[in-house]
Motif scaffolding. Sequence first.
Motif, mmCIF file in Angstrom:
data_model
loop_
_atom_site.group_PDB
_atom_site.id
_atom_site.type_symbol
_atom_site.label_atom_id
_atom_site.label_comp_id
_atom_site.label_asym_id
_atom_site.label_seq_id
_atom_site.Cartn_x
_atom_site.Cartn_y
_atom_site.Cartn_z
ATOM 1 N N GLN A 68 -13.597 -10.486 -9.074
ATOM 2 C CA GLN A 68 -12.274 -10.257 -9.659
ATOM 3 C C GLN A 68 -11.385 -11.499 -9.517
ATOM 4 O O GLN A 68 -10.594 -11.812 -10.413
ATOM 5 N N VAL A 69 -11.509 -12.183 -8.407
ATOM 6 C CA VAL A 69 -10.732 -13.402 -8.193
ATOM 7 C C VAL A 69 -11.055 -14.431 -9.277
ATOM 8 O O VAL A 69 -10.157 -15.014 -9.898
ATOM 9 N N LEU A 70 -12.356 -14.646 -9.506
ATOM 10 C CA LEU A 70 -12.773 -15.594 -10.533
ATOM 11 C C LEU A 70 -12.327 -15.135 -11.912
ATOM 12 O O LEU A 70 -11.825 -15.931 -12.721
ATOM 13 N N GLN A 71 -12.472 -13.835 -12.193
ATOM 14 C CA GLN A 71 -12.098 -13.312 -13.498
ATOM 15 C C GLN A 71 -10.604 -13.448 -13.757
ATOM 16 O O GLN A 71 -10.173 -13.749 -14.877
ATOM 17 N N LEU A 72 -9.806 -13.257 -12.699
ATOM 18 C CA LEU A 72 -8.357 -13.405 -12.857
ATOM 19 C C LEU A 72 -8.019 -14.861 -13.200
ATOM 20 O O LEU A 72 -7.173 -15.122 -14.070
ATOM 21 N N ALA A 73 -8.678 -15.799 -12.549
ATOM 22 C CA ALA A 73 -8.444 -17.214 -12.850
ATOM 23 C C ALA A 73 -8.794 -17.521 -14.304
ATOM 24 O O ALA A 73 -8.055 -18.227 -15.003
ATOM 25 N N VAL A 74 -9.899 -16.970 -14.754
ATOM 26 C CA VAL A 74 -10.321 -17.175 -16.148
ATOM 27 C C VAL A 74 -9.301 -16.598 -17.111
ATOM 28 O O VAL A 74 -8.933 -17.225 -18.117
#
Length: 326
Positions: A68-74
Motif C-alpha cells: 500500500q505504501v508503494l501504491q500510494l506513492a505511485v
Amino acid sequence: MSFSFFKARSKTPQEVAKLIQESLVALDMKTVVEVRALEKALEEVEKNFSTMRYMLSGDGETEANTEQVLQLAVEMCKEDVLTLLVHKLPLYGWQARKDLVHCWSILSRQSMDSKYCCLEYIEHHLELLDFLVVCYDNKEIALAGGSMLRECIKFPTLAKYILESASFQLFFKYVELSNFDVASDAFATFKFFDMYETLLTSPNYVARRQSLQLLTNFLLEPQNSLVMKRYILEIRNLKVIMTLLKDSSKNIQNSAFHIFKVFVANPNKSQEIKIILAKNHEKLLDLLNGLSIPKGNKDEQEQLEEEKEMIIKEIERVSRFVNRGA
C-alpha cells in the motif's frame, strides 16, 4: 447500549490520494466570502494528511503495508498530487506541515523495479525544487521546505539540478538570514551539497572554473564572513582547494589561491589544519612560487607577489611550530 460489529473499511491508496487531491484543490478558495470554506478545506487537508501518515508508517501498534505504501506513492505521482503538496505548503497549519515532512521522506524512498517513482516525477517537474528553495524566504514554512528539499537532493540528478540552477545562489543569502533557525537550516541544506565538491574537482574545465568562481566570489564578500569562517574550519575544504592549486589552468590556480590564503591567514586555524599545511609545506611553496597572473597588469602582479610572500611566511612559521612540537 450500542455495539459495533463491523470496523470501518480502510481506505485504499487510490482513495487516499484522491481525497488529498480534492482537499488541496479546495484550498484555492481565497475570497472573504469563502473564508469558512477555506477553513473547512484546511481541516480536511489535516485529516487527510493524518490518514496518509497512518498508511505510510502505521500507528506504533499496526505496521504499514509495504504494498500500500508503494501504491500510494505511485498514485500521488500519477494524479499530480506531489505538485499540489509542494505548491500549497504556505497554506498548511503546523500539524499538517509536520505530517507532510514525515510522509515526504517515506514517499521519496519508494521504488519499483529499481526505479524511484517520486524521483522520476520530480525530474519531470524540476520547478518543485526551485519552489522548495525559495521557501526559505518564508520563516513559517522554511524548516518544512528545507527538510523536503534535503530529501530530494539525496538523489544525484536532483542535487545536480540545484547546483547548476540560479536557485543555488540563493543559499548564499539564506545562510545569512537574521532568523537563526532558518539560517541554520539553510546552512544544513547548503552543506548537504557534497556534489559541489564533485563540481570543483570535475574533469570538465568549465565546471571546475565556474563552480570555483562562484565559490570565490561569494566567500570573499564581506557580508558573507560568517559562512567563510565556517568554510575554512573544514579540513575537507582545504584539501579540495589545495588540489585546485595544482590545476593545469592558471585561472583556476589563481582563483584557488584567493580562498587558500584565507585558510592560511586565519588566526584561529585548528591543529589539524596546521598539520596539513606543515606536512605539505614544501609542495605548497613550490606551487605558490609558480603562481602568476595570466596577462595581468603590473599592479595585479605586484599585489599577488605581496600576498604570496605573506602566505609563504605563514606556512613556514606554522611548519616550524608543528615540527617543533612533534
